[in-house]
Scaffold this active site. Structure first.
Site, mmCIF file in Angstrom:
data_model
loop_
_atom_site.group_PDB
_atom_site.id
_atom_site.type_symbol
_atom_site.label_atom_id
_atom_site.label_comp_id
_atom_site.label_asym_id
_atom_site.label_seq_id
_atom_site.Cartn_x
_atom_site.Cartn_y
_atom_site.Cartn_z
ATOM 1 C CG HIS A 87 -2.166 -0.942 0.758
ATOM 2 N ND1 HIS A 87 -2.202 -2.253 1.128
ATOM 3 C CD2 HIS A 87 -3.239 -0.745 -0.045
ATOM 4 C CE1 HIS A 87 -3.273 -2.816 0.607
ATOM 5 N NE2 HIS A 87 -3.920 -1.928 -0.109
ATOM 6 N NE ARG B 158 -6.302 0.113 -2.001
ATOM 7 C CZ ARG B 158 -5.861 0.247 -3.249
ATOM 8 N NH1 ARG B 158 -5.800 1.445 -3.801
ATOM 9 N NH2 ARG B 158 -5.471 -0.812 -3.931
ATOM 10 N NE ARG C 254 -11.139 -1.915 -0.196
ATOM 11 C CZ ARG C 254 -9.878 -2.191 -0.542
ATOM 12 N NH1 ARG C 254 -9.647 -3.103 -1.463
ATOM 13 N NH2 ARG C 254 -8.879 -1.548 0.006
ATOM 14 C CG ASN D 157 -3.453 -4.722 -6.035
ATOM 15 O OD1 ASN D 157 -3.101 -4.797 -7.201
ATOM 16 N ND2 ASN D 157 -3.863 -3.597 -5.483
ATOM 17 C CG ASP D 158 -5.427 -8.800 -1.499
ATOM 18 O OD1 ASP D 158 -4.308 -9.016 -1.006
ATOM 19 O OD2 ASP D 158 -6.179 -7.906 -1.095
ATOM 20 N NE ARG E 158 -1.123 -6.266 -1.850
ATOM 21 C CZ ARG E 158 -2.319 -5.701 -1.830
ATOM 22 N NH1 ARG E 158 -3.405 -6.422 -1.642
ATOM 23 N NH2 ARG E 158 -2.464 -4.415 -2.040
ATOM 24 C CB CYS F 177 -10.282 -1.648 -8.197
ATOM 25 S SG CYS F 177 -10.701 -2.926 -7.023
#
Ligand code: PEP
Ligand code: MG
Length: 573
Positions: free
Chosen positions: A190, A297, A333, A455-456, A466, A503
């Protein structure tokens, strides 16, 4: 002779400035007998005085640069340092036990910390965290050790750190912090994502930045190619200045597309949205021609502070984003805490595998007060724009049903009180866990939309953390395993007449874009700074050609094969 480190380019751009090491100082203390206790008390008083004036400066700076809520934390620290109940026992200990101030402070603080932490009261637990922080600062002054304060930097620097947490990154002052490099981390950690939205060039995962770079030495951070150059010669500096100018010129070209629609060469529109972390990020979305917010986020609202945001605070933040986007879609989200995003004030136990642990929707379904507060704030804000809500890290159909039921329950309660709530809020979910991609046909019957969080999804599918640069070779967006999962999700959704966005960072990737267009992705959501390069690329692509490669890439055997084929077919360098 300059030294070069290779890392992962996490945020494009070139920074050339002096190194500023951001590190936790060594604060080892030893118990000492003190003969002149009066002088020791004075030394303690002096350290308190220095800590207070430092905190005043930080507080003023935070107030100016980050807003009053961020400054509050330092006001709380100042209160601790003015509290006789905290300080008197330290003076007493020095006087009666004849020990040094560092140990007297530490023992007193430890006593208060364990007392407050054992209380079943959130406010008291937060005070424990304040005392711990303040104690560190006072002891640092007693030892004559400097605690780095990135928010006080007042000359151009490149930050060198082992790692940066997202809240460290949020506190960086863009005016002076020209770039950063870390030992660990990956492109989708992040802090890397935030660096992109803050347009700070960054190279992560260099493994040895902190062991090679001294404070004050000249450093070049090349976030385009993932290189860090230490103590470069004048020639090398000149070369990188040129590269920087070229990159700026390229950006100026892209900027011409800011008001243009995103239409492929054969006339097909694709929605280009942006990912944001705070209401302030909307400015960057609009400046970069974002057509929507594809991911807000919200967890950043909860971070960098010492207590949960209230319903009203959240309402204001969501309303601001919706209003600034003037009717364009805003996908919010719900809270996705966990993994590399911690909330210290929740006092959650440390986990062996935080990315696989008690996080996101799992936490929200259990800590329903937190979840319901957020949902109420969102529902109240819904009348101010085009709101869509999605849940993170859903693994099973029943989790989605439960989350949706809670949302609808809160909506009913608000409506019963006469509060206006929009009737057209779409409710969707992130696809980040392989189980949801595999079961997309079942989920598609229940959701209004999917947003694929690669990403996940990549880390869980490839079993490659990651954040871990040592396994970054396995973090393969173009692996056919990932492409097949994405394709399954898109096909399943379209069969039920639902739309699919992405996303994860992959949505803005040059090689991924033609593949995703071919697979039929409806919305691409990315760091705001990736929007214009993506638009430029899409304008040169034919959607029909992209569609024609679908079966070919899905039947390939490796990531390398896909990369080579896509580069050749679409003339990507
Ligand atoms: C994702 O996982 O792709 C995503 C967008 O969520 P985050 O990066 O916040 O985990
Ligand atoms: Mg995620």
């Amino acid at each position: 002779m300059s030294t070069e480190l290779k890392g992962i380019g996490a945020s494009a751009g070139i920074a050339i400035a002096k190194a500023y090491r951001l590190e936790e100082p060594e604060l080892t203390i030893e118990k000492k007998e003190i003969a002149d206790t009066e002088a020791e008390k004075q030394r303690f008083e002096q350290a308190i005085h220095q800590s207070k004036s430092e905190l005043e400066k930080i507080k003023d700076h935070a107030n100016r640069e980050l807003g009053a809520d961020k400054a509050e934390i330092f006001a709380a620290h100042l209160l601790v340092l003015s509290d006789p109940e905290m300080l008197n026992p330290v003076f007493d200990k020095i006087g009666t036990e004849g020990i040094n101030a560092e140990v007297a402070m530490k023992e007193t603080a430890d006593m208060f910390v364990s007392m407050f932490e054992s209380m079943d009261n959130e406010y008291m637990k937060e005070r424990a965290a304040d005392i711990r922080d303040v104690t560190k600062r006072v002891i640092a002054h007693l030892l004559g050790v400097q605690i780095p304060n990135p928010s006080l930097i007042s000359e151009e620097v490149v930050i060198i750190a082992e790692d940066l947490t997202p809240s460290d990154t949020a506190q960086l002052n863009r005016q002076f912090v020209k770039g950063f490099t870390t030992d660990i981390g990956g492109r989708t950690s992040h802090s890397a994502i935030m660096a992109r939205s803050m347009e700070i060039p960054a190279v992560v995962g260099t493994k040895q930045a902190t062991s090679n770079i001294e404070n004050g030495v000249m450093v070049i951070v090349d976030g385009i190619d993932g290189d860090v150059l230490i103590d470069p010669s004048d020639d090398v500096i000149a070369q990188y200045k040129e590269k920087k100018a070229k990159y700026e010129a390229q950006k100026a070209e892209w900027a011409k597309l800011v008001h243009e629609p995103t239409v492929s060469k054969d006339g097909q529109h694709v929605e280009l949205a942006a990912n944001i972390g705070t209401p302030d990020d909307v400015k960057g979305v609009l400046e970069n021609g974002g057509e929507a917010v594809g991911l807000y986020r919200t967890e950043f609202l909860y971070m960098g502070r010492d207590q949960l945001p209230t319903e009203d605070e959240q309402f204001e933040a969501y309303k601001t984003v919706l209003e600034k986007m003037e009717g364009k879609t805003v996908v919010v989200r719900t809270l996705d805490i966990g993994g590399d995003k911690e909330l210290s004030y929740l006092n959650l136990p440390k986990e062996m595998n935080p990315f696989l642990g008690f996080r996101a929707i799992r936490l929200c379904l259990e800590e329903q007060d937190i979840f319901r507060t957020q949902l109420r704030a969102l529902l109240r804000a819904s009348s101010y724009g085009n709101l869509k809500i999605m849940f993170p890290m859903v693994a099973t159909v029943s989790e989605f049903r439960e989350a949706k039921a809670i949302l609808l329950e809160e909506k009913e309660k608000l409506v019963a009180k006469g509060i206006h709530v929009s009737n057209s809020i779409e409710i969707g979910m992130m696809v980040e866990i392989p189980s949801t991609a595999v079961m997309a046909d079942q989920f598609a019957k229940e959701v209004d939309f999917f947003s694929i969080g690669t990403n996940d999804l990549i880390q869980y599918t490839m079993a490659a953390d990651r954040m871990n640069e040592r396994v970054s070779y396995l973090y393969q967006p173009y692996n056919p395993a990932i492409l097949r999962l994405i394709s399954m999700v898109i096909d399943a959704a379209h069969k039920e007449g639902k739309w699919v966005g992405m996303c994860g960072e992959m949505a803005g990737d040059t090689i991924a874009i033609p593949i995703l267009m071919g697979l039929g992705l409806d919305e691409f959501s990315m760091s705001a700074t990736s929007i214009l390069p993506a638009r430029a690329q899409i304008k040169g692509l034919e959607k029909e050609q992209a569609k024609s490669i679908k079966e070919t890439v899905l039947s390939m055997s490796s990531s390398e094969e896909v990369i080579e084929f896509v580069k050749k077919t679409f003339h990507i360098q």
